[in-house]
Scaffold this active site. Structure first.
Site, PDB file in Angstrom:
ATOM      1  N   CYS A  50     -13.152  24.566  45.859  1.00  0.00           N
ATOM      2  CA  CYS A  50     -14.066  23.514  46.307  1.00  0.00           C
ATOM      3  C   CYS A  50     -14.266  23.617  47.820  1.00  0.00           C
ATOM      4  O   CYS A  50     -13.589  24.380  48.507  1.00  0.00           O
ATOM      5  CB  CYS A  50     -13.510  22.136  45.920  1.00  0.00           C
ATOM      6  SG  CYS A  50     -12.113  21.581  46.931  1.00  0.00           S
ATOM      7  N   GLU A  79      -5.345  25.136  45.373  1.00  0.00           N
ATOM      8  CA  GLU A  79      -5.442  26.017  46.525  1.00  0.00           C
ATOM      9  C   GLU A  79      -4.786  25.406  47.758  1.00  0.00           C
ATOM     10  O   GLU A  79      -4.035  26.071  48.472  1.00  0.00           O
ATOM     11  CB  GLU A  79      -6.910  26.340  46.835  1.00  0.00           C
ATOM     12  CG  GLU A  79      -7.632  27.031  45.705  1.00  0.00           C
ATOM     13  CD  GLU A  79      -8.349  26.087  44.746  1.00  0.00           C
ATOM     14  OE1 GLU A  79      -9.393  26.482  44.204  1.00  0.00           O
ATOM     15  OE2 GLU A  79      -7.855  24.955  44.517  1.00  0.00           O
ATOM     16  N   CYS A 106      -5.917  19.750  45.367  1.00  0.00           N
ATOM     17  CA  CYS A 106      -6.282  20.938  44.589  1.00  0.00           C
ATOM     18  C   CYS A 106      -5.154  21.969  44.638  1.00  0.00           C
ATOM     19  O   CYS A 106      -4.320  21.959  45.541  1.00  0.00           O
ATOM     20  CB  CYS A 106      -7.546  21.568  45.151  1.00  0.00           C
ATOM     21  SG  CYS A 106      -8.992  20.507  45.100  1.00  0.00           S
TER      22      CYS A 106
END
Length: 131
Positions: free
Chosen positions: A86, A55, A53
């Site tokens: 998430c 992040e 991801c």
């Protein structure tokens, strides 16, 4: 909607996301306490479980640069309402503090939380301490 350098950095890196399977492109910009910005985008894999991801990508870049203390992360997606990090990203960010501000920005609006609000009763290093 916030209009600042961190937001623009997240938007810029979102354009570099590698999302040939989902088409869901995300950019993130993580700000250290000393004001440096570290960016990341999602990178998908045909072996879906190996996808990273935005992040976590930004977090890895920051840690590789020697940073350990963070103030804020801006996550940009094309979702409305904006997508929060998430669970895996929340857990990894929690390693560095639950007071990190999280700004999720979509095409029409933004939402803000602290990491503690997104991950209540987080599993952190204090759980590893012997009784």
């Amino acid at each position: 909607m916030p209009d600042d350098v961190l937001l623009e950095a997240a938007r810029a890196v979102q354009r570099h996301a590698y999302a040939p399977y989902s088409g869901y492109r995300v950019g993130a910009a993580l700000e250290s306490l000393d004001g440096q910005a570290f960016v990341g985008c999602n990178v998908e894999s045909a072996s879906y479980g190996l996808t990273i991801c935005a992040e976590r990508s930004a977090l890895v870049a920051a840690v590789a640069a020697g940073q350990r203390n963070f103030r804020r992360i801006v996550v940009v997606s094309d979702s409305d309402p904006p997508a929060s990090p998430c669970g895996a990203c929340r857990q990894m960010l929690a390693e560095f503090g639950l007071d990190i501000r999280v700004d999720a920005v979509g095409p029409g609006r933004a939402q803000t939380w602290t990491l503690a609000e997104l991950l209540p009763d987080a599993f952190t290093s204090h759980r590893l301490e012997a009784p």
